[in-house]
Design an enzyme around this catalytic site. Structure first.
Site, mmCIF file in Angstrom:
data_model
loop_
_atom_site.group_PDB
_atom_site.id
_atom_site.type_symbol
_atom_site.label_atom_id
_atom_site.label_comp_id
_atom_site.label_asym_id
_atom_site.label_seq_id
_atom_site.Cartn_x
_atom_site.Cartn_y
_atom_site.Cartn_z
ATOM 1 N N ASP A 89 0.860 -1.170 0.000
ATOM 2 C CA ASP A 89 0.000 0.000 0.000
ATOM 3 C C ASP A 89 0.903 1.229 0.000
ATOM 4 O OD1 ASP A 89 -2.119 1.659 0.186
ATOM 5 O OD2 ASP A 89 -2.789 1.010 2.164
ATOM 6 N N ASP A 124 -3.341 7.395 -4.245
ATOM 7 C CA ASP A 124 -4.574 8.022 -4.717
ATOM 8 C C ASP A 124 -5.089 9.024 -3.694
ATOM 9 O OD1 ASP A 124 -4.787 5.381 -3.412
ATOM 10 O OD2 ASP A 124 -6.933 5.834 -3.361
ATOM 11 N N CYS A 274 -17.511 -21.013 19.058
ATOM 12 C CA CYS A 274 -16.794 -21.204 17.807
ATOM 13 C C CYS A 274 -16.004 -22.505 17.908
ATOM 14 C CB CYS A 274 -15.876 -20.002 17.612
ATOM 15 S SG CYS A 274 -14.704 -20.191 16.273
ATOM 16 N N CYS A 276 -13.163 -23.057 15.969
ATOM 17 C CA CYS A 276 -11.824 -22.915 15.389
ATOM 18 C C CYS A 276 -10.791 -23.458 16.372
ATOM 19 C CB CYS A 276 -11.544 -21.450 15.028
ATOM 20 S SG CYS A 276 -10.910 -20.462 16.383
ATOM 21 N N CYS A 279 -10.560 -21.466 19.647
ATOM 22 C CA CYS A 279 -11.723 -21.583 20.534
ATOM 23 C C CYS A 279 -11.922 -23.029 20.999
ATOM 24 C CB CYS A 279 -12.976 -21.052 19.832
ATOM 25 S SG CYS A 279 -12.847 -19.290 19.454
#
Lengths: 646, 646
Positions: A89, A124, A274, A276, A279
């Site tokens: 970036d 930009d 969760c 995952c 978790c």
């Protein structure tokens, strides 16, 4: 850097994207790596989440003497210890957030190039949502001017030129159009972070759509700064290919868990809801007891597990044609996102989306709520029905919705009617819209699952379509056996329902009048012994059509194609290839996009098409992978999958 | 075995359930363990998923000589190597599936008891969905008769007596009522497997509701055989506490992945769209390459990860008051489940559900679609508004919905109106229903998130409520500043909007007329310096009410309670405790259910209440945890949380 479509659904796509550092699959997610605040190393990300691409900020690296030196000497890949593609970036966002940022727009391009970034980004001008239109106009003018200058300096780095234009759709489209013209390699859609923060998803979708409308479809699109997984499905459905996530770390720092349906604060949880690995490893209490740094690291991991899983879910959904279902489910979780879907119900947006929508899918279509009826596929079904279908007879009996296939469900009633009068159309007033009986096995009519009771908007919308469809026609509503009394006796000796079915499907698939011409001659219909369904159709002993069992649609054979080629005027149904490709296609090879000269603008992904040369000689038949705009834009990949050749 | 409510939402609840082998939290999931076909051992289940309770089939153990012997000699806990509570099934389902099963209904009870089962199950008669009503009647007669006989043999084992009755709601209720009367410890709802298989969720919800209506609310309810996690949220919302899962293994054997939103076949996947430890450990290809047995084992683990995670999500949702949101989200994923929610929109079912619904929640109410407006909480809001609220003035100005709080959003317009005429009601025609201005900070009016555009059904429903609310009243619709011209000048000198606000909230919370009486005297209103919101109210220098910032509702103080005690006749607002409890309560201890003699039937969970003795002397004030039926049924747990005592 090559970019080609492999699978598609909605206006979303799975593409192969080749970079200097390897080929990756989109849609994809780039975790933001801040070398000054490394929470999870890129190496670990590969191992845990299968991360393929990362993004880092060249402005931050450039501003730190040590990092700057190392990046310039050893390259950005060494600095981050990541061998895959790296996007950088430019500091635009920092210029937006902090006032005292001073970056030279061209120096930062050279720096990105010199440190070996795979995809560099122009500096930009960030278009704030509260800008006036005049300010936004000035902003994109400056952005485009910088983009033009930057391109000259990019070297062999791909250059991402950001689309700005604040909240003004016409400016977004204009900016996208200009940026496309100057040969940018990669399209970030910028200025969306404040909209994400305010949950202004309505405007977000407007901006994605208006940007996409102006963009060359053959380059990757990156929704810059939208790192919440809740937004990924709809953004992909509108044609975004990349996301970046600083959110995984930002939310973790605030002890917030990302979920595909929203966000949960650690303090609001009583259990970890969760599965995952994080978790599953800790109980809530154990997690809470970790030291601060480790806790943030573990929540950040959870956030990336969830974010990458959502990307995988999206890719699965694209492959099996259920992306709209996923989009609508996610929207049902958030009232603001639900509001945003209304943007997709606007006529001009449906029209744009319809171009990209495949004509058939592997999976059945599932209703999820009042947005479903506005899906581009159903929109097209209604349009093709209104424009391509012609009822054979003057009178029509309308049955209410029932079980599928309707022919079997209403078998007795239909036989009773036909015994008395077979010069009569049968129509089902289905939840999905009007379904002529002869289309009852065709996708999506047979392959859709609606609840018994749909919502009022769907009902109203479908009624409107039905009214258009039966306008000026003689209608009898079936209200039980006594309806038979209302039907006048009339018998046609040449009546053949299979023929009616074949003709109607041909009209819908290929165009009005196709059926009539395809069936002129001695017809032989071969049916499956097992299911009794039509399989192959021969005309004067030549195989013209095959019907797929899965979706009740035709595969065109060369003999059938010849007939269509005769009756439909150029360029209808055609994909026109240039002479370089002729010999390949005659060997049965697929049509690559770069060889396509032109194409019927009405062809849609997965439509059957005639492959012709510039003199309109029929070379082969195939299945479109791309629509016209894509065929003419893409330099890589298959435009038409050839099935048979002359 | 004790069972007590700890948290609650919808008609769902988080309870502590004490068994011979430890106390567990409900809702909970029991994986089915088949000792002959062990895929994952109970030991491993504890480690991976935190499994707390398992279920096994005593019929299978009894039928295998070796298992039988070991179970009788060493006990079922040794046999399964599981120290936590074990439930045993009786073979009812096998009798339903296979014709040649021969089980003695009483011997199987003795066997379960003798092997040390924590919860044994009677051999009930499986009520098939295609039974005639007469057959179903005979079935429940036999089931009840066996239950009665079985109870005598249960020893210190808890006995689960299954509710049957096929698809006949009245038979289900009757069976539930009879089974409750005879002292069963645990209530499985049986005969639902065929409904699950046919996705007839509409009937499933009907059956759960009609069973629950007949059941004693103080015992655990088990939805027997419904192992798909998609169904867990709605089943819990209707009051189910336990699920069993054979599905994890059955689906794994077919290479199918369970998800909270549905099912995916391994062969249809191109990536593993999940973040569980199994799906994070393998790529799809790696998983596919595992040997058959290992593959099934790994998919089974995935299935249990997902199933247990759904239970955790449900428990989190109960704790933070968002269970209906979860239910509706899941329903939006499946058209059959969406159809099923219509059952909950039927008047008598709303009436039943409303009894269990807490009056306030921690989280804001989220709209998810056209079911939201039928949630019991909104149903009650509308009812309390229609029954308890009285407009002060003859004329009402109606504003369209806007940002919240409305008073601030329409500040200028309201001031303009009041300058001209302060003897006028202001009403908001909000998405959630009519909101009198003075209630604009009260839950859920201020704490609800609706999209800008709701669906037509919601619109129609709300319009009907609005029409009832403004019937026979003089209405002026606000259509901009010119509306001021229509308003006649009238000024009341004693006008005080804070007083109007306090009075209206009191009426809604405590009952019609409460406000008027509470404010008779010298009033002092203390506001928050920071927010300007009302905090404390003093009448004649006595603190009568406090307003919570989070939900804009009152906490009652003893001084306020005394006034309400005077104006409202017995038993209104009262919880009546027996004399054994009086001394405890005077010490500020909470009211345990077993000490409750009776209760105002209109009190709802989290309503403020007056705690009185049998002579109606005011002992204390508190917050109801249970409703009347629960207070009178439960032997364990808190009925009212005492806040202040005399």
């Amino acid at each position: 850097m090559t970019f080609e479509i492999k699978y598609r659904d909605a206006a979303g796509r799975i593409c192969k994207y080749a970079t200097k550092h390897g080929t990756i699959t989109t849609p994809n997610l780039m975790p933001v790596i801040n070398p000054n605040k490394l929470i999870i190393s890129p190496k670990e990300m590969i191992k845990l989440f299968g991360t393929e691409i990362v993004i880092t900020n060249s402005y931050i690296i450039n501003g730190d003497e040590k990092l700057r030196k190392k990046a310039l000497e050893e390259g950005i890949h060494k600095l981050l210890e990541f061998k895959g593609p790296i996007m950088t970036d430019s500091g635009t966002f920092q210029s937006y957030v902090y006032d005292n940022v001073n970056i030279d727009p061209l120096e930062i391009i050279e720096f990105q190039r010199d440190i070996g970034s795979d995809i560099g980004t122009i500096l930009d001008v960030f278009g704030k949502p509260d800008q006036t239109k005049e300010e936004a106009k000035q902003g994109i003018k400056e952005t485009i001017s910088r983009a033009k200058k930057s391109i000259k300096l990019k070297g062999n780095m791909a250059l991402a030129c950001t689309i700005q234009g604040s909240i003004y759709p016409d400016l977004r489209t204009k900016c996208a159009h200009e940026i496309s013209k100057i040969g940018s390699d990669f399209f970030p859609i910028g200025g969306v972070v404040p909209l994400m923060e305010n949950q202004n998803y309505h405007m977000l979708l407007n901006i994605i759509l208006s940007s996409k409308k102006g963009l060359n479809p053959s380059k990757p699109v990156h929704l810059f700064g939208a790192g919440h997984p809740m937004i990924f499905p709809v953004a992909v459905a509108l044609g975004c290919d990349f996301f970046d996530s600083a959110a995984y770390a930002k939310y973790a720092n605030d002890k917030r868990f990302l979920f595909s349906e929203g966000t949960e604060k650690l303090d609001d949880l009583t259990e970890l809801p969760c599965s995952c690995p994080i978790c599953s490893k800790y109980t809530l209490l154990e997690l809470k007891k970790l030291d601060e740094k480790e806790k943030i690291r573990e929540i950040a991991k959870h956030n990336l597990y969830i974010s990458f899983t959502e990307i995988k879910k999206i890719r699965n959904a694209i492959r099996n044609g259920s992306l709209w279902e996923l989009v609508e489910r996610r929207a049902n979780s958030n009232p603001y996102l639900l509001d945003a879907l209304k943007v997709l119900e606007i006529g001009k947006n449906k029209l744009w989306l319809e171009q990209f929508e495949p004509v058939r899918k592997i999976n059945a279509l599932f209703y999820t709520g009042n947005h479903t009826i506005h899906r581009p596929l159903i929109y097209r079904c209604h349009n093709r029905l209104l424009n391509r279908y012609s009822a054979l007879f003057k009178e029509t009996v309308i049955f209410p919705d029932g079980k599928k296939p309707y022919f079997r469900f209403y078998y007795k009633q239909i036989q009773d009617i036909f015994r008395k009068n077979n010069e009569i159309n049968i129509l089902i007033d289905a939840k999905i819209g009007p379904v002529p009986l002869e289309l009852d096995e065709m996708y999506p009519y047979a392959q859709s699952i609606f609840p018994k009771i749909t919502d009022d908007e769907t009902g109203k919308h479908v009624t409107k379509i039905l009214e258009k469809f039966i306008k000026n026609k003689k209608i009898i509503c079936w209200i039980g056996e006594k309806t038979l009394d209302k039907i006048k006796s009339a018998k046609s000796k040449t009546y053949n329902f299979d023929k009616i079915r074949i003709s109607a499907i041909s009209d819908i698939q290929f165009g009005k009048g196709a059926g009539k011409e395809l069936l002129k001659g001695k017809l032989k219909i071969v049916k499956s012994k097992k299911t009794g369904k039509i399989r192959n159709i021969y005309l004067n002993n030549k195989h013209i059509l095959s019907m797929r069992a899965s979706d009740g649609m035709f595969s065109l054979k060369m003999n059938g194609a010849s007939i269509l080629h005769k009756i439909f005027k150029f360029p209808k149904l055609r994909v026109i290839v240039n002479k370089d490709a002729t010999s390949f296609i005659k060997e049965g090879k697929s049509v690559f996009a770069k060889f396509v000269k032109d194409c019927d603008p009405e062809l849609r992904p997965f439509d059957e098409c005639l492959i012709v040369n510039e003199k309109d000689s029929l070379l082969a038949i195939g299945r479109c992978i791309l629509n016209r705009e894509e065929m003419l834009s893409f330099d890589y990949g298959v435009a038409v999958k050839t099935r048979e050749h002359s």
